[in-house]
Design a protein around this motif. Sequence first.
Motif, PDB file in Angstrom:
ATOM      1  N   ASN A  80       0.846  -1.203   0.000  1.00 15.00           N
ATOM      2  CA  ASN A  80       0.000   0.000   0.000  1.00 15.00           C
ATOM      3  C   ASN A  80       0.881   1.253   0.000  1.00 15.00           C
ATOM      4  OD1 ASN A  80      -2.617  -1.215  -0.051  1.00 15.00           O
ATOM      5  ND2 ASN A  80      -2.347  -1.748   2.099  1.00 15.00           N
ATOM      6  N   GLN A  81       1.878   1.237  -0.862  1.00 14.74           N
ATOM      7  CA  GLN A  81       2.918   2.267  -0.877  1.00 14.74           C
ATOM      8  C   GLN A  81       2.400   3.672  -1.140  1.00 14.74           C
ATOM      9  OE1 GLN A  81       6.296   1.358  -3.365  1.00 14.74           O
ATOM     10  NE2 GLN A  81       7.620   2.498  -2.005  1.00 14.74           N
ATOM     11  N   GLY A  82       1.309   3.810  -1.849  1.00 18.22           N
ATOM     12  CA  GLY A  82       0.748   5.151  -2.042  1.00 18.22           C
ATOM     13  C   GLY A  82       0.429   5.801  -0.705  1.00 18.22           C
ATOM     14  N   VAL A  83      -0.088   5.018   0.224  1.00 18.89           N
ATOM     15  CA  VAL A  83      -0.401   5.512   1.564  1.00 18.89           C
ATOM     16  C   VAL A  83       0.867   5.629   2.399  1.00 18.89           C
ATOM     17  CG1 VAL A  83      -1.614   4.991   3.726  1.00 18.89           C
ATOM     18  CG2 VAL A  83      -2.753   4.613   1.522  1.00 18.89           C
ATOM     19  N   THR A  84       1.713   4.616   2.362  1.00 18.30           N
ATOM     20  CA  THR A  84       2.893   4.651   3.236  1.00 18.30           C
ATOM     21  C   THR A  84       3.888   5.730   2.812  1.00 18.30           C
ATOM     22  OG1 THR A  84       4.155   2.891   2.106  1.00 18.30           O
ATOM     23  CG2 THR A  84       2.618   2.220   3.858  1.00 18.30           C
ATOM     24  N   ASN A  85       3.912   6.081   1.529  1.00 18.00           N
ATOM     25  CA  ASN A  85       4.769   7.193   1.117  1.00 18.00           C
ATOM     26  C   ASN A  85       4.294   8.521   1.706  1.00 18.00           C
ATOM     27  OD1 ASN A  85       6.566   5.653  -0.379  1.00 18.00           O
ATOM     28  ND2 ASN A  85       5.586   6.072  -2.337  1.00 18.00           N
ATOM     29  N   VAL A  86       2.983   8.716   1.767  1.00 12.86           N
ATOM     30  CA  VAL A  86       2.443   9.934   2.376  1.00 12.86           C
ATOM     31  C   VAL A  86       2.718   9.939   3.878  1.00 12.86           C
ATOM     32  CG1 VAL A  86       0.351  11.295   2.820  1.00 12.86           C
ATOM     33  CG2 VAL A  86       0.699  10.237   0.576  1.00 12.86           C
ATOM     34  N   LEU A  87       2.538   8.791   4.526  1.00 10.10           N
ATOM     35  CA  LEU A  87       2.897   8.665   5.948  1.00 10.10           C
ATOM     36  C   LEU A  87       4.351   9.080   6.159  1.00 10.10           C
ATOM     37  CD1 LEU A  87       1.408   5.178   6.943  1.00 10.10           C
ATOM     38  CD2 LEU A  87       0.964   7.314   8.154  1.00 10.10           C
ATOM     39  N   ALA A  88       5.233   8.526   5.325  1.00  4.93           N
ATOM     40  CA  ALA A  88       6.667   8.794   5.470  1.00  4.93           C
ATOM     41  C   ALA A  88       7.001  10.268   5.245  1.00  4.93           C
ATOM     42  CB  ALA A  88       7.465   7.910   4.510  1.00  4.93           C
ATOM     43  N   LYS A  89       6.408  10.871   4.238  1.00  4.16           N
ATOM     44  CA  LYS A  89       6.701  12.286   3.970  1.00  4.16           C
ATOM     45  C   LYS A  89       6.233  13.160   5.133  1.00  4.16           C
ATOM     46  CE  LYS A  89       6.189  16.153   0.750  1.00  4.16           C
ATOM     47  NZ  LYS A  89       6.713  17.022   1.755  1.00  4.16           N
ATOM     48  N   ALA A  90       5.027  12.919   5.620  1.00  4.57           N
ATOM     49  CA  ALA A  90       4.517  13.696   6.749  1.00  4.57           C
ATOM     50  C   ALA A  90       5.395  13.487   7.983  1.00  4.57           C
ATOM     51  CB  ALA A  90       3.072  13.311   7.052  1.00  4.57           C
ATOM     52  N   CYS A  91       5.839  12.279   8.180  1.00  4.92           N
ATOM     53  CA  CYS A  91       6.714  11.965   9.303  1.00  4.92           C
ATOM     54  C   CYS A  91       8.052  12.705   9.187  1.00  4.92           C
ATOM     55  CB  CYS A  91       6.916  10.454   9.345  1.00  4.92           C
ATOM     56  SG  CYS A  91       7.874   9.876  10.743  1.00  4.92           S
ATOM     57  N   TRP A  92       8.685  12.583   8.034  1.00  6.12           N
ATOM     58  CA  TRP A  92       9.950  13.271   7.782  1.00  6.12           C
ATOM     59  C   TRP A  92       9.809  14.780   7.981  1.00  6.12           C
ATOM     60  CZ3 TRP A  92      15.043  12.697   6.079  1.00  6.12           C
ATOM     61  CH2 TRP A  92      15.482  11.388   5.902  1.00  6.12           C
TER      62      TRP A  92
END
Length: 154
Positions: free
Chosen positions: A27-39
């Motif tokens: 579900n990388q579309g979601v996890t990439n957004v999670l990661a960007k917001a986290c970073w």
Amino acid sequence: MFGADKGTADRLDGKELVIGIVQARFNQGVTNVLAKACWDTLLAHGVEEKHIDHVQVPGALEVPVALQAMAEKGGYDALIALGCIIRGETYHFELVANESAAGVTRVSLDYQLPIANAILTTEDMDQAIARQEEKGVDAARVAIEMANLLERLG
């Protein structure tokens, strides 16, 4: 407020902290957004880019073993687990959600290392999308606050 708790600014001071992130690719579309917001949140609170170690694993079940490897390596003040599990038509959702959460918790307790668990568990993609950015921000804040708390308690 009771006691001598530090203010929010002190609890969310990321200067000097080293943070590890494990991101599931499923579900990388979601996890990439999670990661960007986290970073973005880690950087906004003073964590230096060079002090953020970010790795990816295939899915949520692989997150705990990567967290454990980081914990064994040492040098991290906190870790962050990022993933997205969306309910399907079989029992697999419960298995993955329960086992990944148990693994994250076990690593945190075994190593006395704060781990912000932002592995989303949702009924559908719409729920995941609605939560992806907020949970990435929350994970970063939790990691910073808990790292500072454990430093203070140690």
